[in-house]
Design a protein around this motif. Structure first.
Motif, PDB file in Angstrom:
ATOM      1  N   GLN A 306       0.843  -1.183   0.000  1.00 30.42           N
ATOM      2  CA  GLN A 306       0.000   0.000   0.000  1.00 30.42           C
ATOM      3  C   GLN A 306       0.886   1.242   0.000  1.00 30.42           C
ATOM      4  N   PRO A 307       0.490   2.323  -0.650  1.00 31.74           N
ATOM      5  CA  PRO A 307       1.320   3.536  -0.683  1.00 31.74           C
ATOM      6  C   PRO A 307       1.487   4.130   0.712  1.00 31.74           C
ATOM      7  N   VAL A 308       2.700   4.574   0.991  1.00 35.36           N
ATOM      8  CA  VAL A 308       3.004   5.206   2.266  1.00 35.36           C
ATOM      9  C   VAL A 308       3.319   6.664   1.974  1.00 35.36           C
ATOM     10  N   GLU A 309       2.374   7.541   2.239  1.00 38.95           N
ATOM     11  CA  GLU A 309       2.539   8.936   1.883  1.00 38.95           C
ATOM     12  C   GLU A 309       2.520   9.876   3.085  1.00 38.95           C
ATOM     13  N   ALA A 310       1.908   9.458   4.146  1.00 46.07           N
ATOM     14  CA  ALA A 310       1.640  10.389   5.232  1.00 46.07           C
ATOM     15  C   ALA A 310       2.906  10.793   5.989  1.00 46.07           C
ATOM     16  N   PHE A 311       3.685   9.827   6.418  1.00 48.27           N
ATOM     17  CA  PHE A 311       4.810  10.189   7.285  1.00 48.27           C
ATOM     18  C   PHE A 311       5.949   9.200   7.061  1.00 48.27           C
ATOM     19  N   GLN A 312       6.856   9.546   6.175  1.00 43.83           N
ATOM     20  CA  GLN A 312       8.006   8.683   5.902  1.00 43.83           C
ATOM     21  C   GLN A 312       9.239   9.567   5.727  1.00 43.83           C
ATOM     22  N   ILE A 313      10.228   9.354   6.553  1.00 47.09           N
ATOM     23  CA  ILE A 313      11.465  10.134   6.489  1.00 47.09           C
ATOM     24  C   ILE A 313      12.650   9.181   6.387  1.00 47.09           C
ATOM     25  N   THR A 314      13.743   9.702   5.869  1.00 50.82           N
ATOM     26  CA  THR A 314      14.936   8.889   5.646  1.00 50.82           C
ATOM     27  C   THR A 314      15.954   9.136   6.740  1.00 50.82           C
ATOM     28  N   ASP A 315      16.467   8.060   7.318  1.00 60.55           N
ATOM     29  CA  ASP A 315      17.465   8.167   8.379  1.00 60.55           C
ATOM     30  C   ASP A 315      18.866   8.279   7.795  1.00 60.55           C
ATOM     31  N   ASP A 342      21.399  27.130  19.047  1.00 63.18           N
ATOM     32  CA  ASP A 342      22.411  27.998  19.630  1.00 63.18           C
ATOM     33  C   ASP A 342      22.426  29.284  18.812  1.00 63.18           C
ATOM     34  N   SER A 343      23.434  30.083  18.989  1.00 65.12           N
ATOM     35  CA  SER A 343      23.465  31.379  18.309  1.00 65.12           C
ATOM     36  C   SER A 343      23.620  31.256  16.801  1.00 65.12           C
ATOM     37  N   LYS A 344      23.916  30.041  16.294  1.00 69.89           N
ATOM     38  CA  LYS A 344      24.180  29.876  14.871  1.00 69.89           C
ATOM     39  C   LYS A 344      23.174  28.968  14.175  1.00 69.89           C
ATOM     40  N   ARG A 345      22.294  28.316  14.944  1.00 65.70           N
ATOM     41  CA  ARG A 345      21.402  27.322  14.358  1.00 65.70           C
ATOM     42  C   ARG A 345      19.958  27.787  14.467  1.00 65.70           C
ATOM     43  N   PHE A 346      19.327  28.058  13.323  1.00 70.79           N
ATOM     44  CA  PHE A 346      17.916  28.438  13.266  1.00 70.79           C
ATOM     45  C   PHE A 346      17.207  27.481  12.327  1.00 70.79           C
ATOM     46  N   ILE A 347      16.180  26.800  12.845  1.00 69.19           N
ATOM     47  CA  ILE A 347      15.498  25.764  12.073  1.00 69.19           C
ATOM     48  C   ILE A 347      14.005  26.037  12.099  1.00 69.19           C
ATOM     49  N   ALA A 348      13.403  25.991  10.922  1.00 69.61           N
ATOM     50  CA  ALA A 348      11.944  26.135  10.801  1.00 69.61           C
ATOM     51  C   ALA A 348      11.349  24.786  10.442  1.00 69.61           C
ATOM     52  N   VAL A 349      10.316  24.359  11.193  1.00 74.07           N
ATOM     53  CA  VAL A 349       9.667  23.068  10.947  1.00 74.07           C
ATOM     54  C   VAL A 349       8.161  23.301  10.850  1.00 74.07           C
ATOM     55  N   GLN A 350       7.593  22.834   9.781  1.00 77.54           N
ATOM     56  CA  GLN A 350       6.152  23.035   9.572  1.00 77.54           C
ATOM     57  C   GLN A 350       5.347  22.116  10.481  1.00 77.54           C
ATOM     58  N   LYS A 351       4.080  22.408  10.568  1.00 72.38           N
ATOM     59  CA  LYS A 351       3.199  21.714  11.508  1.00 72.38           C
ATOM     60  C   LYS A 351       2.851  20.311  11.018  1.00 72.38           C
ATOM     61  N   ASN A 352       2.139  19.589  11.903  1.00 71.81           N
ATOM     62  CA  ASN A 352       1.572  18.273  11.588  1.00 71.81           C
ATOM     63  C   ASN A 352       2.625  17.252  11.157  1.00 71.81           C
ATOM     64  N   TYR A 353       3.622  17.055  12.002  1.00 69.94           N
ATOM     65  CA  TYR A 353       4.617  15.986  11.867  1.00 69.94           C
ATOM     66  C   TYR A 353       5.538  16.153  10.669  1.00 69.94           C
ATOM     67  N   SER A 354       5.807  17.366  10.308  1.00 72.91           N
ATOM     68  CA  SER A 354       6.853  17.592   9.317  1.00 72.91           C
ATOM     69  C   SER A 354       8.214  17.392   9.987  1.00 72.91           C
ATOM     70  N   ALA A 355       9.201  17.006   9.182  1.00 74.92           N
ATOM     71  CA  ALA A 355      10.545  16.721   9.716  1.00 74.92           C
ATOM     72  C   ALA A 355      11.556  17.681   9.118  1.00 74.92           C
ATOM     73  N   SER A 356      12.511  18.080   9.910  1.00 70.53           N
ATOM     74  CA  SER A 356      13.576  18.951   9.438  1.00 70.53           C
ATOM     75  C   SER A 356      14.723  18.114   8.868  1.00 70.53           C
ATOM     76  N   GLU A 357      15.658  18.783   8.208  1.00 64.23           N
ATOM     77  CA  GLU A 357      16.894  18.131   7.790  1.00 64.23           C
ATOM     78  C   GLU A 357      17.789  17.943   9.019  1.00 64.23           C
ATOM     79  N   TYR A 358      18.783  17.083   8.856  1.00 62.82           N
ATOM     80  CA  TYR A 358      19.737  16.887   9.943  1.00 62.82           C
ATOM     81  C   TYR A 358      20.634  18.118  10.104  1.00 62.82           C
ATOM     82  N   SER A 359      20.937  18.459  11.340  1.00 61.47           N
ATOM     83  CA  SER A 359      21.927  19.486  11.655  1.00 61.47           C
ATOM     84  C   SER A 359      23.082  18.813  12.384  1.00 61.47           C
TER      85      SER A 359
END
Length: 539
Positions: A306-315, A342-359
């Motif tokens: 079955q298609p997996v579209e809702a929440f799939q991220i790559t480790d 910290d003073s150098k890291r600013f990350i924006a993450v959208q709502k509803n289980y969105s995932a950010s990139e690795y820092s």
């Protein structure tokens, strides 16, 4: 003497000499001829395999076989050249005639490489004939050149022939030595890379991977007086003849043991790596973001139908490099968030289980971050982000002025402490004291005054060759790091055996004995001087 000629030093009754030296002028022509011969040989051989592959379109196996057959022939034909020189033509004529054969071989080989001349068979025949003549030429003159050069020296050169022989014997003993340096100089490469995968927290100070190298010079300063004033005298008291050769062989053994320990440490480090997947395998992580435990059932062959579209991220597939920590965020809120780590890291993450990139972050405790939402600004506490670990942090709720998070360690932190490198540094530093310092003193003691710089240059050249060996092994035979450490250990032990055998048959000499012998030969006795004067008077 003709002072207008910068190359010659003409003396009555003697051969012409190179200006400013005691070498006969003929040596210059021999050296130039040898340089040209070697240049032509290695220049042609460097592209020979590619010539077979691209021009003849032979496969790799046939090209390799013909290449090595040609090389073997080049080192077999010296027998023919030696017979010609000693029993027929003499060295000079043999060099002249076979050099002509050599040039003809290059010409035929070059003609055979002209694309428009004949077909494939013609090209192969001409090339093979040319290679045969080249092998006959280069091999035939090999045994003649050095012997012919020695013939140019007269009796007066016997300050010089003896010294060259002395230095040559020591340089021959240097042949196995590059393997030690191949291991020793990896402190700045492989061992430093190994340190980046270890835990560097020493409590009061976090050591950087490259800073472990300070141990070597520090240990050298400690070991030198200990060995000279303690260990060596103790060994002598035990009536054991600990010669320089034996000290150097012991240094090789210690360096090999150091790399054996490095291999063991590397195996322990690899236990925290991500599992290596094979064909038809997948690695799945399930994050439970619900408030209650859940039951997960995975049926065979029904996993991804079955298609997996809702929440799939790559480790991440491997540990972060250089001991850094990797962290990503999953926003479980119904509103967007802006995170400040910290003073150098600013990350924006959208709502509803969105995932950010690795820092990628330095190893530290991060408890003063900020989380800004529509509801206001809140404190973000991440805790310790450890060496080489990968984390997923899920923002689950905001209440009472704080952000509630759930932290998962996806890749384990480096749990092998950097202090485990200390034994290998101890061993290789002790090996350096026995090998390097002893070797320098030995080579200096075995060289006459006029050749000491030459022999020291030869010693340093072994370091260059050793580093080249590392480059060759790293590029030509890529393998797991622990396996490479084991390979170098085995190679050094094998070379140590060879060096010990060579050292067993080496007879130490005193350069002063050679100088005294030369002085006696050069200074005639008083009786001989009287006889010489009497003869001149009669003449």
């Amino acid at each position: 003497m003709d002072e207008s000629c910068p190359l010659l030093d003409v003396q009555a009754g003697h051969r012409q000499k190179l200006c400013g030296s005691n070498y006969p002028l003929s040596i210059a022509f021999i050296v130039v001829n040898e340089f040209c011969e070697r240049f032509s040989y290695y220049g042609m051989r460097a592209v020979l395999t590619l010539y077979f592959l691209s021009f003849f379109h032979w496969d790799e196996n046939l090209s390799t076989a013909v290449y090595h057959a040609f090389s073997a022939l080049c080192y077999f034909t010296p027998v023919i050249g030696a017979i010609m020189a000693d029993s027929w033509l003499g060295k000079y004529k043999t060099i002249i005639y076979l050099s002509i054969v050599y040039v003809i071989g290059h010409l035929i080989k070059s003609v055979g490489a002209i694309p428009s001349l004949g077909n494939q068979a013609v090209h192969v025949i001409l090339s093979m004939v040319g290679l045969f003549l080249i092998a006959l030429g280069t091999g035939g003159i090999k045994p003649c050149v050095s012997a012919f050069g020695g013939d140019q020296f007269e009796e007066e050169h016997k300050q010089l022939i003896g010294e060259v022989k002395m230095v040559t014997r020591v340089l021959f003993l240097f042949i196995p030595l590059p393997m030690f340096w191949a291991l020793f100089d990896q402190q700045g490469s492989r061992w430093t890379l190994q340190a980046t995968k270890m835990n560097a927290d020493f409590g009061i100070y976090v050591l950087q991977p490259d800073q472990m190298q300070f141990l070597n010079p520090l240990l050298i300063l400690v070991f030198i007086p200990i060995f000279d004033l303690g260990l060596y005298p103790l060994i002598n008291m035990c009536k054991f003849n600990f010669t320089p050769i034996r000290k150097m062989a012991t240094g090789m053994i210690l360096a090999g043991m150091a790399f054996g320990l490095a291999a063991i440490v590397e195996v322990k480090i690899n236990e925290t790596d991500m599992p290596q997947l094979v064909s038809e395998e997948s690695l799945i992580r399930v994050l439970n973001l619900a408030k209650n435990p859940v039951q997960v059932t995975i049926q065979d062959r029904d996993l991804f139908q079955q298609p997996v579209e809702a929440f799939q991220i790559t480790d991440l597939e491997a540990k972060p490099e250089n001991g850094l920590a990797a962290v990503r965020f999953i926003n479980g809120l119904s509103q967007d968030v802006n995170l400040t780590i910290d003073s150098k890291r600013f990350i924006a993450v959208q709502k509803n289980y969105s995932a950010s990139e690795y820092s990628l972050l330095e190893r530290d405790k991060y408890n003063n971050g900020k989380c800004i939402t529509e509801m206001g600004e809140f404190t973000l506490e991440l805790g310790l982000l450890d060496f080489g670990a990968s984390y997923t942090i899920v923002i689950t709720n905001v209440s009472e002025g704080a952000v509630e998070t759930w932290k998962s360690e996806d890749i384990k932190a480096n749990n092998v402490h950097m202090a485990w490198q200390l034994p290998q540094y101890l061993l290789i530093s002790a090996g350096e004291v026995m090998f390097s310092i002893t070797g320098l003193a030995f080579s200096y003691s075995q060289s006459p005054a006029s050749m000491k710089s030459v022999l020291q240059a030869g010693w340093l050249l072994t370091v260059a060759v050793g580093n080249t060996l590392v480059l060759v092994v790293a590029q030509a035979a890529p393998m797991a790091q622990w396996a490479e450490f084991v390979l170098f250990t085995v190679l050094l032990f094998a070379v140590c055996i060879i060096f010990s055998i060579m050292g067993y048959f080496y007879v130490s000499v005193d350069p002063e004995d050679l100088e005294e012998k030369e002085e006696k030969n050069e200074t005639p006795s008083r009786g001989n001087m009287i006889s010489l004067v009497t003869q001149k008077t009669k003449l």
